[in-house]
Motif scaffolding. Structure first.
Motif, PDB file in Angstrom:
ATOM      1  N   LEU A   8      57.220  40.352  41.187  1.00 26.58           N
ATOM      2  CA  LEU A   8      55.822  39.865  41.785  1.00 26.58           C
ATOM      3  C   LEU A   8      55.368  41.043  42.497  1.00 26.58           C
ATOM      4  O   LEU A   8      55.747  41.329  43.530  1.00 26.58           O
ATOM      5  CB  LEU A   8      56.049  38.520  42.551  1.00 26.58           C
ATOM      6  N   GLY A   9      54.117  41.484  42.195  1.00 26.80           N
ATOM      7  CA  GLY A   9      53.417  42.569  42.881  1.00 26.80           C
ATOM      8  C   GLY A   9      52.324  41.876  43.795  1.00 26.80           C
ATOM      9  O   GLY A   9      51.545  41.092  43.312  1.00 26.80           O
ATOM     10  N   PHE A  10      52.392  41.958  45.123  1.00 25.67           N
ATOM     11  CA  PHE A  10      51.611  41.350  46.207  1.00 25.67           C
ATOM     12  C   PHE A  10      50.514  42.315  46.532  1.00 25.67           C
ATOM     13  O   PHE A  10      50.763  43.609  47.079  1.00 25.67           O
ATOM     14  CB  PHE A  10      52.463  41.238  47.410  1.00 25.67           C
ATOM     15  N   ILE A  11      49.166  42.108  46.248  1.00 30.20           N
ATOM     16  CA  ILE A  11      48.217  42.911  46.625  1.00 30.20           C
ATOM     17  C   ILE A  11      47.216  42.309  47.390  1.00 30.20           C
ATOM     18  O   ILE A  11      47.028  41.030  47.564  1.00 30.20           O
ATOM     19  CB  ILE A  11      47.575  43.691  45.400  1.00 30.20           C
ATOM     20  N   GLY A  12      46.185  43.145  47.944  1.00 33.52           N
ATOM     21  CA  GLY A  12      45.167  42.609  48.873  1.00 33.52           C
ATOM     22  C   GLY A  12      44.866  43.573  49.953  1.00 33.52           C
ATOM     23  O   GLY A  12      45.440  44.513  50.140  1.00 33.52           O
ATOM     24  N   ARG A  13      43.378  43.273  50.513  1.00 32.59           N
ATOM     25  CA  ARG A  13      42.875  44.278  51.211  1.00 32.59           C
ATOM     26  C   ARG A  13      43.783  44.292  52.724  1.00 32.59           C
ATOM     27  O   ARG A  13      44.563  43.304  52.998  1.00 32.59           O
ATOM     28  CB  ARG A  13      41.316  43.617  51.807  1.00 32.59           C
ATOM     29  N   ASN A  14      43.591  45.368  53.313  1.00 29.74           N
ATOM     30  CA  ASN A  14      44.483  45.870  54.570  1.00 29.74           C
ATOM     31  C   ASN A  14      43.993  44.466  55.551  1.00 29.74           C
ATOM     32  O   ASN A  14      42.670  44.177  55.701  1.00 29.74           O
ATOM     33  CB  ASN A  14      43.891  47.082  55.242  1.00 29.74           C
ATOM     34  N   GLY A  15      44.927  44.051  56.561  1.00 33.50           N
ATOM     35  CA  GLY A  15      44.844  43.139  57.239  1.00 33.50           C
ATOM     36  C   GLY A  15      44.614  41.624  57.033  1.00 33.50           C
ATOM     37  O   GLY A  15      44.304  40.791  57.721  1.00 33.50           O
ATOM     38  N   ARG A  16      44.853  41.389  55.709  1.00 34.15           N
ATOM     39  CA  ARG A  16      44.614  39.923  55.269  1.00 34.15           C
ATOM     40  C   ARG A  16      45.568  39.036  55.431  1.00 34.15           C
ATOM     41  O   ARG A  16      45.618  37.962  55.469  1.00 34.15           O
ATOM     42  CB  ARG A  16      44.307  40.091  53.496  1.00 34.15           C
ATOM     43  N   GLY A  17      47.020  39.814  55.472  1.00 35.64           N
ATOM     44  CA  GLY A  17      48.104  38.916  55.801  1.00 35.64           C
ATOM     45  C   GLY A  17      49.252  38.917  54.930  1.00 35.64           C
ATOM     46  O   GLY A  17      50.046  38.157  55.062  1.00 35.64           O
ATOM     47  N   SER A  31      50.117  36.095  35.520  1.00 32.55           N
ATOM     48  CA  SER A  31      51.048  36.913  34.672  1.00 32.55           C
ATOM     49  C   SER A  31      50.317  38.247  34.461  1.00 32.55           C
ATOM     50  O   SER A  31      49.207  38.496  33.896  1.00 32.55           O
ATOM     51  CB  SER A  31      51.503  36.254  33.211  1.00 32.55           C
ATOM     52  N   GLY A  32      51.172  39.182  34.543  1.00 27.88           N
ATOM     53  CA  GLY A  32      50.771  40.568  33.855  1.00 27.88           C
ATOM     54  C   GLY A  32      51.291  41.614  34.941  1.00 27.88           C
ATOM     55  O   GLY A  32      51.525  41.358  36.004  1.00 27.88           O
ATOM     56  N   SER A  66      53.953  49.891  36.740  1.00 26.55           N
ATOM     57  CA  SER A  66      55.367  50.381  36.084  1.00 26.55           C
ATOM     58  C   SER A  66      56.747  49.304  36.295  1.00 26.55           C
ATOM     59  O   SER A  66      57.565  49.405  35.499  1.00 26.55           O
ATOM     60  CB  SER A  66      55.875  51.736  36.796  1.00 26.55           C
ATOM     61  N   CYS A  67      56.241  48.229  37.337  1.00 28.78           N
ATOM     62  CA  CYS A  67      57.701  47.598  37.473  1.00 28.78           C
ATOM     63  C   CYS A  67      57.237  46.094  37.607  1.00 28.78           C
ATOM     64  O   CYS A  67      58.350  45.260  37.704  1.00 28.78           O
ATOM     65  CB  CYS A  67      58.237  48.311  38.836  1.00 28.78           C
ATOM     66  N   VAL A  68      56.224  45.647  37.717  1.00 29.61           N
ATOM     67  CA  VAL A  68      55.887  44.178  37.883  1.00 29.61           C
ATOM     68  C   VAL A  68      55.492  43.498  36.752  1.00 29.61           C
ATOM     69  O   VAL A  68      55.061  44.008  35.812  1.00 29.61           O
ATOM     70  CB  VAL A  68      54.874  43.662  38.997  1.00 29.61           C
ATOM     71  N   ASP A  69      55.825  42.198  36.587  1.00 27.72           N
ATOM     72  CA  ASP A  69      55.299  41.180  35.554  1.00 27.72           C
ATOM     73  C   ASP A  69      54.236  40.221  36.059  1.00 27.72           C
ATOM     74  O   ASP A  69      54.048  39.322  35.259  1.00 27.72           O
ATOM     75  CB  ASP A  69      56.554  40.694  34.661  1.00 27.72           C
ATOM     76  N   HIS A  70      54.163  40.049  37.394  1.00 27.98           N
ATOM     77  CA  HIS A  70      53.214  38.977  37.839  1.00 27.98           C
ATOM     78  C   HIS A  70      52.442  39.656  38.982  1.00 27.98           C
ATOM     79  O   HIS A  70      53.202  40.538  39.606  1.00 27.98           O
ATOM     80  CB  HIS A  70      53.906  37.781  38.229  1.00 27.98           C
ATOM     81  N   PHE A  77      49.193  45.332  37.001  1.00 24.03           N
ATOM     82  CA  PHE A  77      47.996  45.554  38.224  1.00 24.03           C
ATOM     83  C   PHE A  77      46.768  45.571  37.234  1.00 24.03           C
ATOM     84  O   PHE A  77      45.696  45.145  37.231  1.00 24.03           O
ATOM     85  CB  PHE A  77      48.066  46.585  39.109  1.00 24.03           C
ATOM     86  N   SER A  78      47.001  46.449  36.040  1.00 28.15           N
ATOM     87  CA  SER A  78      45.622  46.758  35.144  1.00 28.15           C
ATOM     88  C   SER A  78      45.274  45.538  34.396  1.00 28.15           C
ATOM     89  O   SER A  78      44.171  45.443  34.513  1.00 28.15           O
ATOM     90  CB  SER A  78      46.013  47.950  34.058  1.00 28.15           C
ATOM     91  N   SER A  79      46.144  44.736  34.089  1.00 23.93           N
ATOM     92  CA  SER A  79      45.637  43.569  33.359  1.00 23.93           C
ATOM     93  C   SER A  79      44.870  42.547  34.548  1.00 23.93           C
ATOM     94  O   SER A  79      43.991  41.972  33.964  1.00 23.93           O
ATOM     95  CB  SER A  79      46.590  42.779  32.754  1.00 23.93           C
ATOM     96  N   TRP A  80      45.559  42.497  35.618  1.00 20.71           N
ATOM     97  CA  TRP A  80      45.147  41.726  36.800  1.00 20.71           C
ATOM     98  C   TRP A  80      43.475  42.329  37.029  1.00 20.71           C
ATOM     99  O   TRP A  80      42.571  41.208  37.124  1.00 20.71           O
ATOM    100  CB  TRP A  80      45.692  41.654  37.897  1.00 20.71           C
ATOM    101  N   ILE A  81      43.578  43.432  37.231  1.00 18.15           N
ATOM    102  CA  ILE A  81      42.053  44.106  37.737  1.00 18.15           C
ATOM    103  C   ILE A  81      41.010  43.839  36.829  1.00 18.15           C
ATOM    104  O   ILE A  81      39.625  43.343  37.131  1.00 18.15           O
ATOM    105  CB  ILE A  81      42.171  45.394  38.099  1.00 18.15           C
ATOM    106  N   ILE A  82      41.438  43.905  35.368  1.00 18.24           N
ATOM    107  CA  ILE A  82      40.309  43.632  34.173  1.00 18.24           C
ATOM    108  C   ILE A  82      39.849  42.120  34.501  1.00 18.24           C
ATOM    109  O   ILE A  82      38.793  41.900  34.236  1.00 18.24           O
ATOM    110  CB  ILE A  82      41.032  43.787  32.979  1.00 18.24           C
ATOM    111  N   ASN A  83      41.134  41.344  34.528  1.00 23.85           N
ATOM    112  CA  ASN A  83      40.572  39.791  34.550  1.00 23.85           C
ATOM    113  C   ASN A  83      39.852  39.479  35.952  1.00 23.85           C
ATOM    114  O   ASN A  83      38.699  38.718  35.697  1.00 23.85           O
ATOM    115  CB  ASN A  83      41.728  38.912  34.514  1.00 23.85           C
ATOM    116  N   PHE A  84      40.110  40.158  36.964  1.00 22.35           N
ATOM    117  CA  PHE A  84      39.438  39.674  38.229  1.00 22.35           C
ATOM    118  C   PHE A  84      37.725  40.233  38.064  1.00 22.35           C
ATOM    119  O   PHE A  84      36.858  39.678  38.434  1.00 22.35           O
ATOM    120  CB  PHE A  84      40.079  40.553  39.355  1.00 22.35           C
ATOM    121  N   GLU A  85      37.880  41.505  37.624  1.00 22.58           N
ATOM    122  CA  GLU A  85      36.342  42.034  37.422  1.00 22.58           C
ATOM    123  C   GLU A  85      35.637  41.171  36.465  1.00 22.58           C
ATOM    124  O   GLU A  85      34.418  40.787  36.701  1.00 22.58           O
ATOM    125  CB  GLU A  85      36.426  43.573  36.932  1.00 22.58           C
TER     126      GLU A  85
END
Length: 486
Positions: A34-43, A195-196, A178-182, A198-206
């Protein structure tokens, strides 16, 4: 496989009125990468600490697996590395440790050296290897790529790809791919799992944001149209009511007035429904306003030259036979393994007392803006920092706002800032400074991906002359016009 379940998690720090998490519900499969992403300072780090039960909270965290945390706190770095690894994974056999290190391309002799003599990359690798040897544990990995060179990042990514059962906090886009699946994304208003990579996530998010922008645009039109219709209907209703006075058939007029009132109520209900629909949109939109900088023109084409320079650290040469020039418009990437002398070269340019032989020639009157790698010196308020460095307060705060700082942060002690927020303060300082040359040492450490893309766009738009060290491959590819290998 088992499940980690978070139910109605609510948390705020005792010293702050800001709510970090509010009734968060989440289910995580322990087999996920699981890749965990978000803006700085969000927690992000705060959530990892809550999983580790470091803070009190409201709600429930239910898990049948124990958690381990990276980076593991090594109290005495003078101890032999093997002893530290045995402390982390007491059930692991020596051959298992050696096997894991071989996957990470780490030489076995590091086990029999004191931990403090290992490079940043070696320390990261051996700690990860030991933590993954704790079978049936779920690993919380907090920004492992900071200070790792490009080769080390690729090795660690390949290693993580073979593993499962972890949450990885990272802002390196290629590393995540290179290394996450969610992807676990900490958004403005909620937390989502997809699921997926970062590249698939950012496409869906946008795509989702673009869809909501279109819906918002249409609803705004509908609301304006309904408001006009409501006003018109109200005027008509009032006129009909007024016409009842002295009318020969008051029943007909009353019926007509009732119809007009019913229509007015219907329009009002539709308008309220559109307003409610509109309010549910755009809660997670990430804005990234363009940044600006003032680049000074230098009177000569060559700003700095190195001729047969050798840099020393503790009397030992770490970079030899360095010869290059920095010319107007260059954006030079210093590339090399950890410990190859990249930061020392930058410090030598900025007149820090770095032992060297050879010739470093700086152009007369050259103004340099420097972003150091280290942020530990940031203490006190922003007001103190601004006064100390003679910065334009309004400009610095405007840049920080564009980098996703809340106004409430401006009055806090900088020691309470996240690592990414501290780095943004140093970048904002540099952008406030008018300079001929910008010397940046790993500027993107801890910086969230939205701000990374903002900074890329800024540099491409204003074309400053730069000498920099950075291990983010996407940033390297976008920015560097020349590469000097050490």
């Amino acid at each position: 496989m088992s499940i980690i379940k978070i139910e109605n998690l609510t948390f705020s720090y005792p010293s702050s009125y800001d709510t970090i998490f509010d009734n968060v519900n989440l289910v995580i499969d322990t087999d996920w990468k699981l890749g965990f992403i978000g803006r700085n300072g969000r927690g992000k780090t705060t959530l990892l600490h809550l999983l580790l039960k470091k803070y009190e909270y409201r709600g429930k965290i239910i898990s049948s697996v124990p958690f381990d945390y990276f980076p593991y706190p090594v109290d005495n770095k003078k101890r032999m590395t093997y002893d530290i690894l045995q402390e982390i994974s007491p059930l692991a056999e020596e051959w298992e440790i050696i096997r894991e290190l071989s996957y990470l391309d780490v030489k076995i002799d590091v086990l029999y050296r004191s931990f403090e003599t290992l490079s940043h990359g070696e320390q990261t690798k051996v700690l990860l290897a030991a933590l993954f040897l704790n079978q049936h544990h779920f690993l919380l990995i907090d920004e492992p790529t900071n200070h790792l060179d490009k080769d080390a990042r690729e090795k660690v990514a390949a290693y993580l790809k073979k593993k499962k059962g972890f949450i990885l906090v990272s802002h390196d886009r290629q590393f995540l791919d290179s290394c996450v699946d969610h992807i676990l994304s900490l958004n403005r208003s909620n937390i989502e799992v997809q699921s997926g990579n970062f590249s698939s996530w950012i496409i869906n998010f946008e795509q989702q944001q673009n869809l909501e922008l279109e819906q918002n645009k249409q609803l705004k039109k509908d609301i304006r149209r309904l408001q006009t219709a409501a006003r018109r209907s109200s005027i008509w209703s009032d006129k009909v009511e007024a016409s009842k006075i002295g009318a020969p058939d008051k029943g007909f007029v009353g019926h007509k007035a009732a119809k007009m009132m019913k229509r007015s109520k219907s329009i009002e209900a539709r308008q309220q429904q559109a307003i409610e629909q509109k309010s549910s949109l755009l809660k997670n939109v990430e804005t990234a306003e363009p940044l600006k900088m003032k680049v000074l023109e230098y009177h000569k084409n060559t700003l700095i030259s190195f001729s047969d320079v050798c840099i020393f650290y503790d009397g030992t040469p770490i970079a030899k036979d360095i010869t290059f020039t920095i010319q107007h418009g260059d954006r030079i990437l210093l590339d090399g393994k950890n410990g190859s002398g990249k930061s020392s070269i930058l410090k030598a340019i900025c007149n820090t007392s770095i032992a060297h032989i050879g010739t470093i020639t700086l152009g007369s009157g050259l103004i340099i803006s420097y972003v150091p790698q280290d942020t530990s010196h940031l203490i006190g308020t922003l007001a103190d920092f601004i006064s100390k460095h003679h910065l334009n307060e309004q400009l610095l705060k405007a840049i920080l706002r564009k980098l996703d700082f809340e106004r409430s942060q401006f009055d806090k002690d900088m020691q309470t800032f996240s690592q990414g927020q501290k780095k943004k303060v140093l970048i904002a300082k540099s952008l406030c400074e008018e300079a001929h040359l910008y010397v940046w040492d790993e500027p993107l450490n801890f910086i969230d991906m939205y701000s990374r893309m903002q900074i890329e766009q800024l540099i491409l738009a204003f074309s400053p002359t730069m000498l920099f060290v950075e291990h983010d491959s996407a940033f390297q590819d976008a920015i560097a016009t020349k590469v000097i290998k050490l």
